[in-house]
Design a protein around this motif. Structure first.
Motif, short mmCIF file in Angstrom:
data_model
loop_
_atom_site.label_atom_id
_atom_site.label_comp_id
_atom_site.label_asym_id
_atom_site.label_seq_id
_atom_site.Cartn_x
_atom_site.Cartn_y
_atom_site.Cartn_z
N THR A 116 0.92 -0.83 -0.06
CA THR A 116 -0.10 0.02 0.09
C THR A 116 1.42 1.37 -0.02
OG1 THR A 116 -1.47 -0.86 0.61
CG2 THR A 116 -1.80 1.49 1.43
N PHE A 117 1.50 2.15 -0.93
CA PHE A 117 1.73 2.97 -1.34
C PHE A 117 0.96 4.92 -0.77
CE2 PHE A 117 2.96 0.87 -4.60
CZ PHE A 117 3.99 0.45 -3.91
N ARG A 118 1.30 5.18 -0.35
CA ARG A 118 1.19 6.77 0.26
C ARG A 118 1.14 7.44 -0.86
NH1 ARG A 118 -2.37 9.19 2.93
NH2 ARG A 118 -2.38 7.61 4.42
N TRP A 119 -0.08 8.09 -1.23
CA TRP A 119 0.15 9.30 -2.72
C TRP A 119 0.42 10.26 -1.92
CZ3 TRP A 119 -0.45 7.38 -8.08
CH2 TRP A 119 -0.01 6.25 -8.21
N GLN A 120 0.96 11.32 -2.94
CA GLN A 120 1.28 12.57 -2.65
C GLN A 120 0.75 13.43 -3.85
OE1 GLN A 120 5.35 12.62 -1.39
NE2 GLN A 120 4.63 12.76 0.81
N ALA A 121 0.54 14.92 -3.40
CA ALA A 121 0.55 15.96 -4.71
C ALA A 121 1.45 16.97 -3.72
CB ALA A 121 -0.97 16.80 -4.22
N ASP A 122 2.00 17.41 -5.87
CA ASP A 122 3.14 18.80 -5.56
C ASP A 122 2.15 19.72 -5.41
OD1 ASP A 122 5.16 20.39 -5.51
OD2 ASP A 122 5.15 20.42 -7.91
N GLY A 123 2.44 20.36 -3.98
CA GLY A 123 1.65 21.56 -3.10
C GLY A 123 2.53 22.46 -3.95
N GLY A 124 3.18 22.93 -4.53
CA GLY A 124 3.58 24.08 -5.18
C GLY A 124 4.02 24.35 -4.05
N SER A 125 4.33 25.66 -3.21
CA SER A 125 5.28 26.06 -2.51
C SER A 125 4.77 25.60 -0.56
CB SER A 125 4.92 27.59 -2.38
OG SER A 125 3.26 28.20 -1.88
N ALA A 126 4.10 24.59 -0.47
CA ALA A 126 3.86 23.97 0.42
C ALA A 126 4.51 22.62 0.04
CB ALA A 126 2.32 24.17 0.52
N GLY A 127 5.47 22.54 -0.52
CA GLY A 127 5.56 21.20 -0.46
C GLY A 127 4.45 20.51 -1.15
N TRP A 128 5.68 18.95 -0.79
CA TRP A 128 4.45 17.76 -1.37
C TRP A 128 3.58 17.43 -0.34
CZ3 TRP A 128 4.15 15.61 -5.76
CH2 TRP A 128 4.93 16.03 -7.13
N MET A 129 2.65 17.31 -0.19
CA MET A 129 1.71 16.91 0.03
C MET A 129 0.63 15.68 0.28
SD MET A 129 -0.38 20.90 0.11
CE MET A 129 -1.40 20.70 -0.03
N ASP A 130 0.78 14.59 1.42
CA ASP A 130 -0.29 13.78 1.57
C ASP A 130 -1.50 13.27 1.23
OD1 ASP A 130 2.45 12.59 2.21
OD2 ASP A 130 1.09 12.29 4.69
N PHE A 131 -1.85 12.50 0.32
CA PHE A 131 -3.20 12.18 0.09
C PHE A 131 -4.35 12.61 1.59
CE2 PHE A 131 -4.16 10.72 -4.60
CZ PHE A 131 -3.69 12.04 -5.33
N ASP A 132 -5.29 12.80 1.60
CA ASP A 132 -6.13 12.56 2.65
C ASP A 132 -5.86 11.23 3.02
OD1 ASP A 132 -9.03 12.14 1.93
OD2 ASP A 132 -8.36 14.16 1.09
N ASP A 133 -6.77 10.75 4.17
CA ASP A 133 -6.85 8.84 3.50
C ASP A 133 -8.03 8.48 2.56
OD1 ASP A 133 -5.20 8.40 6.01
OD2 ASP A 133 -6.66 8.03 7.14
N ALA A 134 -8.90 8.84 2.26
CA ALA A 134 -9.76 8.27 1.53
C ALA A 134 -9.56 9.15 -0.11
CB ALA A 134 -11.19 9.40 1.30
N SER A 135 -8.80 9.83 -0.78
CA SER A 135 -8.15 9.82 -1.80
C SER A 135 -7.05 8.82 -1.68
CB SER A 135 -7.80 11.47 -1.64
OG SER A 135 -9.31 12.30 -1.25
N ASN A 136 -6.18 8.63 -0.67
CA ASN A 136 -5.53 7.25 -0.81
C ASN A 136 -5.70 6.30 -1.29
OD1 ASN A 136 -2.02 7.15 -0.52
ND2 ASN A 136 -2.53 5.53 0.55
N ALA A 137 -6.82 5.81 -0.66
CA ALA A 137 -8.05 4.77 -0.56
C ALA A 137 -8.07 4.80 -2.11
CB ALA A 137 -8.80 4.50 -0.22
N VAL A 138 -8.88 5.58 -2.77
CA VAL A 138 -9.17 5.76 -4.27
C VAL A 138 -8.02 5.30 -5.06
CG1 VAL A 138 -9.80 7.46 -6.05
CG2 VAL A 138 -11.07 7.23 -4.10
N ALA A 139 -7.05 6.20 -4.80
CA ALA A 139 -5.94 5.54 -6.17
C ALA A 139 -4.94 4.53 -5.64
CB ALA A 139 -4.31 6.82 -5.57
N GLU A 140 -5.55 4.14 -4.48
CA GLU A 140 -4.56 2.77 -4.23
C GLU A 140 -6.04 1.69 -4.91
OE1 GLU A 140 -1.79 0.99 -2.54
OE2 GLU A 140 -1.21 2.23 -4.06
N ARG A 141 -6.42 1.65 -4.91
CA ARG A 141 -8.14 0.93 -5.27
C ARG A 141 -7.44 0.87 -7.02
NH1 ARG A 141 -11.06 2.25 -1.56
NH2 ARG A 141 -12.50 3.70 -3.26
#
Length: 166
Positions: A116-141
């Motif tokens: 199971t991977f932890r997905w992230q999005a490029d948040g620009g000046s905020a850095g790499w931001m982890d997907f919330d748990d529900a979004s991460n579950a969708v990406a993993e499925r």
């Protein structure tokens, strides 16, 4: 400052989001300046793997290991040298899939189907931001099913994740 308050002091410092204000002079004589206010990301926002490593150590690691990681983070801020921090993060997250030094190959023909991977999005000046748990579950499925694309909605908006683009 070593002492009993060192860990909470370092966590507070690394979690701090600093507000900034910039005034841009008007190009028109006598015109009002343009004011831009924003909040700079915290160290933990910019390095989410470090925050995950700290949280992991807080759950199951010795206090000395947490303090060593936090001190290494402070060293990054004062010297720019992230070597020690990187090694400590890697050790703390050793059992977490997707945090190896090698990039994740989403086309690995099922080699990591059970991981199971932890997905992230490029948040620009905020850095790499982890997907919330529900979004991460969708990406993993989607990844595990071999889909090339999936959609999800979270507090920031509606998104389409294109797995064949990665």
């Amino acid at each position: 400052r070593p002492g009993p308050d060192e860990e909470p002091r370092l966590v507070d410092a690394l979690s701090e989001k600093k507000p900034t204000r910039k005034e841009i002079e008007s190009t028109e004589p006598g015109g009002a300046p343009t004011v831009i206010e924003r909040t700079l990301p915290s160290f933990f926002d910019f390095y989410p793997r470090v925050k995950r490593a700290y949280d992991s150590l807080k759950k199951k690691g010795p206090a000395a290991a947490r303090l060593e990681l936090l001190r290494a983070c402070e060293t990054v801020l004062t010297t720019g040298n992230a070597d020690a921090m990187g090694k400590l993060v890697k050790a703390a997250l050793a059992g977490e899939a997707g945090d190896a030094a090698a990039p994740i190959d989403v086309d690995a023909d099922g080699a990591d189907d059970d991981a199971t991977f932890r997905w992230q999005a490029d948040g620009g000046s905020a850095g790499w931001m982890d997907f919330d748990d529900a979004s991460n579950a969708v990406a993993e499925r989607a990844r595990k099913s071999g889909a090339t694309e999936t959609r999800f909605v979270n507090q920031y908006g509606s998104y389409t994740l294109k797995l064949d683009f990665m």
